[in-house]
Design a protein around this motif. Structure first.
Motif, PDB file in Angstrom:
ATOM      1  N   ARG A  61     114.077  58.901  52.998  1.00  0.00           N
ATOM      2  CA  ARG A  61     115.459  59.349  52.806  1.00  0.00           C
ATOM      3  C   ARG A  61     115.832  59.362  51.320  1.00  0.00           C
ATOM      4  NH1 ARG A  61     119.669  62.442  53.068  1.00  0.00           N
ATOM      5  NH2 ARG A  61     121.644  61.380  52.715  1.00  0.00           N
ATOM      6  N   ILE A  62     115.515  58.285  50.594  1.00  0.00           N
ATOM      7  CA  ILE A  62     115.870  58.256  49.172  1.00  0.00           C
ATOM      8  C   ILE A  62     115.016  59.263  48.408  1.00  0.00           C
ATOM      9  CG2 ILE A  62     114.353  56.568  48.015  1.00  0.00           C
ATOM     10  CD1 ILE A  62     118.195  56.514  48.000  1.00  0.00           C
ATOM     11  N   ILE A 100     116.892  62.447  48.622  1.00  0.00           N
ATOM     12  CA  ILE A 100     118.046  62.408  47.725  1.00  0.00           C
ATOM     13  C   ILE A 100     117.611  62.666  46.282  1.00  0.00           C
ATOM     14  CG2 ILE A 100     119.703  60.808  46.660  1.00  0.00           C
ATOM     15  CD1 ILE A 100     120.685  61.928  49.275  1.00  0.00           C
ATOM     16  N   LEU A 134     118.853  53.378  42.567  1.00  0.00           N
ATOM     17  CA  LEU A 134     118.983  53.857  43.936  1.00  0.00           C
ATOM     18  C   LEU A 134     118.254  52.901  44.866  1.00  0.00           C
ATOM     19  CD1 LEU A 134     118.254  56.538  41.936  1.00  0.00           C
ATOM     20  CD2 LEU A 134     119.080  57.687  43.998  1.00  0.00           C
ATOM     21  N   TYR A 169     123.377  53.768  43.698  1.00  0.00           N
ATOM     22  CA  TYR A 169     123.386  54.638  44.877  1.00  0.00           C
ATOM     23  C   TYR A 169     122.777  53.835  46.013  1.00  0.00           C
ATOM     24  CZ  TYR A 169     122.943  58.779  47.819  1.00  0.00           C
ATOM     25  OH  TYR A 169     123.075  59.690  48.828  1.00  0.00           O
ATOM     26  N   GLU A 214     121.910  53.370  50.103  1.00  0.00           N
ATOM     27  CA  GLU A 214     121.763  53.978  51.423  1.00  0.00           C
ATOM     28  C   GLU A 214     122.601  53.225  52.452  1.00  0.00           C
ATOM     29  OE1 GLU A 214     120.809  56.405  53.281  1.00  0.00           O
ATOM     30  OE2 GLU A 214     120.226  57.561  51.519  1.00  0.00           O
ATOM     31  N   LYS A 215     122.950  53.933  53.511  1.00  0.00           N
ATOM     32  CA  LYS A 215     123.671  53.307  54.625  1.00  0.00           C
ATOM     33  C   LYS A 215     122.649  52.797  55.650  1.00  0.00           C
ATOM     34  CE  LYS A 215     122.491  56.136  57.899  1.00  0.00           C
ATOM     35  NZ  LYS A 215     121.827  55.677  59.130  1.00  0.00           N
ATOM     36  N   SER A 251     125.694  56.368  50.594  1.00  0.00           N
ATOM     37  CA  SER A 251     125.144  57.601  51.160  1.00  0.00           C
ATOM     38  C   SER A 251     125.865  57.981  52.455  1.00  0.00           C
ATOM     39  CB  SER A 251     123.645  57.432  51.424  1.00  0.00           C
ATOM     40  OG  SER A 251     123.075  58.677  51.783  1.00  0.00           O
ATOM     41  N   PRO A 310     127.076  61.366  53.459  1.00  0.00           N
ATOM     42  CA  PRO A 310     127.229  62.803  53.192  1.00  0.00           C
ATOM     43  C   PRO A 310     128.256  63.497  54.071  1.00  0.00           C
ATOM     44  CG  PRO A 310     125.148  62.366  54.325  1.00  0.00           C
ATOM     45  CD  PRO A 310     125.709  61.037  53.916  1.00  0.00           C
ATOM     46  N   HIS A 332     128.382  56.777  59.995  1.00  0.00           N
ATOM     47  CA  HIS A 332     128.770  58.044  59.373  1.00  0.00           C
ATOM     48  C   HIS A 332     130.051  58.592  60.001  1.00  0.00           C
ATOM     49  CE1 HIS A 332     125.332  58.848  56.794  1.00  0.00           C
ATOM     50  NE2 HIS A 332     124.493  58.660  57.784  1.00  0.00           N
ATOM     51  N   ASP A 391     124.820  66.045  50.823  1.00  0.00           N
ATOM     52  CA  ASP A 391     123.880  65.432  49.883  1.00  0.00           C
ATOM     53  C   ASP A 391     124.067  65.976  48.474  1.00  0.00           C
ATOM     54  OD1 ASP A 391     122.754  63.790  51.789  1.00  0.00           O
ATOM     55  OD2 ASP A 391     121.048  65.099  52.189  1.00  0.00           O
ATOM     56  N   LEU A 402     127.074  64.362  46.969  1.00  0.00           N
ATOM     57  CA  LEU A 402     126.845  62.959  46.623  1.00  0.00           C
ATOM     58  C   LEU A 402     126.023  62.813  45.352  1.00  0.00           C
ATOM     59  CD1 LEU A 402     126.098  61.323  50.097  1.00  0.00           C
ATOM     60  CD2 LEU A 402     128.095  60.908  48.652  1.00  0.00           C
TER      61      LEU A 402
END
Length: 379
Positions: free
Chosen positions: A12-13, A16, A69, A92, A94-95, A121, A123, A181, A327, A330
């Protein structure tokens, strides 16, 4: 050049960072700390000039970074954020920002004491669809929002049963994985604080008596099972390896929550993880006295139904394929934050509120009780 440090270079990162470098080519990965340092160096030629470290402390002491991040597995998000926040470096994250009640309170305390600007994160919050919905609602067209119905029927839910996501100690449950989210974009659009929640979860499909640890490739039913992953490409098959009908398959497969907000209005939210294909849906209806606004993230379409005339307005949104444009928003926001040009549009307070809502929903489902959404003094 903007120098980035990465803690946990997960998929995921990685996505990003790819979007960030496409949008803002001045950004460069300067350093990485990951438990798979050797593997990352061997598999990714783009990382050959990156400095690798065994810990964030080593990375911080040896590099001058403009931003960090965090893309570790979920259970480590809080632990790693607690290392970064005291430095004041833009972050930054992540969730979900936390997966346990203890961690969400630790992170809240650290956030209150930190000067680091944090972009979480989320989005959907900054997606084109959600921003248009908020613009229309804020105009007063449908009146004050007095009821919300939101749904997330996830057609790719297999990931939560075949891969490491099946481990609830890592995920914290599926409210934290998905509803975090949805709760956040609802909070953004209605611009109110949640005060209480009651919830229920079910596990009706992804359960069974297959042996713990069984992999699809070793199962005698892998040619007939609808959930078999043996036909997937090799790399994906390796990641989605485990039987989703084994006795150690974790995670509920559906869940619902009622959330009360400070004005007295409430949100009815439901999510499901065994629908497939065209049955997938993610969106919401926001109802006021004058009208109803609804949108569907998957179709990128938004409609407004007026209650006292026969008028229906339809908006087709150019949403993009990066979480509906979220994304891109963000990463540009994070780069501007690192350059001192903007503040976060998806703050740690937003992340903490959503995580607390999810954890309280989980508690409610486990105990059959209403839960107050508040920062308990005992923590």
């Amino acid at each position: 050049m903007i120098k980035l440090g990465v803690i946990g270079y997960g998929s995921r990162i990685g996505n990003i960072i790819r979007v960030m470098q496409e949008q803002r080519p001045e950004c460069k990965i300067q350093a990485i700390t990951d438990i798979r340092n050797d593997e990352l160096k061997a598999q990714n030629s783009a990382l050959q000039d990156v400095h690798f470290y065994a810990s964030f402390e080593d990375m911080y002491n040896n590099e001058e970074l403009d931003g960090v991040l965090i893309g570790t597995r979920c259970s480590l998000h809080t632990e790693m954020a607690l290392k970064v926040l005291p430095t004041g470096i833009p972050l930054y994250l992540e969730k979900p920002v936390s997966t346990t009640m203890a961690d969400v309170h630790r992170l809240k305390k650290a956030s209150d004491a930190s000067s680091s600007e944090v972009v979480v994160s989320f989005p959907l919050r900054v997606s084109r669809v959600a921003r248009m919905a908020k613009e229309i609602i804020d105009s007063g067209k449908i009146g004050t929002v007095e009821h919300v119905q939101a749904t997330n029927n996830t057609p790719y839910g297999s990931v939560y049963y075949h891969s490491w996501y099946r481990d609830e100690k890592e995920t914290g449950g599926l409210f934290l994985q998905k509803a975090t989210h949805d709760f956040d974009y609802i909070n953004y659009i209605v611009d109110q604080s949640p005060i209480a929640v009651c919830a229920m979860t079910s596990k009706q499909i992804f359960k069974g008596t297959k042996p713990a640890g069984l992999k699809c490739m070793d199962c005698e039913e892998n040619r007939t099972c609808e959930e078999s992953t043996i036909k997937l490409p090799e790399k994906k098959r390796e990641r989605w390896a485990y039987c989703s009908f084994a006795e150690d398959t974790g995670n509920e497969d559906s869940g619902s929550a009622l959330v009360r907000y400070e004005s007295g209005m409430h949100v009815a939210y439901s999510q499901n993880f065994f629908v497939r294909n065209k049955a997938g849906y993610r969106g919401a209806r926001f109802m006021g006295y004058k009208g109803t606004l609804e949108f569907n993230f998957y179709t990128s379409q938004l409609k407004v139904y007026m209650h006292h005339t026969n008028r229906v307005e339809t908006y087709d949104v150019d949403a993009g394929n990066d979480h509906f444009g979220g994304d891109t928003m963000l990463v540009n926001n994070f780069v501007d934050v690192m350059q001192g040009l903007d503040k976060s549009h998806s703050t740690l307070d937003h992340g903490l509120t959503s995580a607390l809502m999810c954890l309280k929903a989980k508690q409610s489902a486990e105990t059959g009780t209403f839960q107050t959404i508040a920062w308990d003094d005992k923590f």
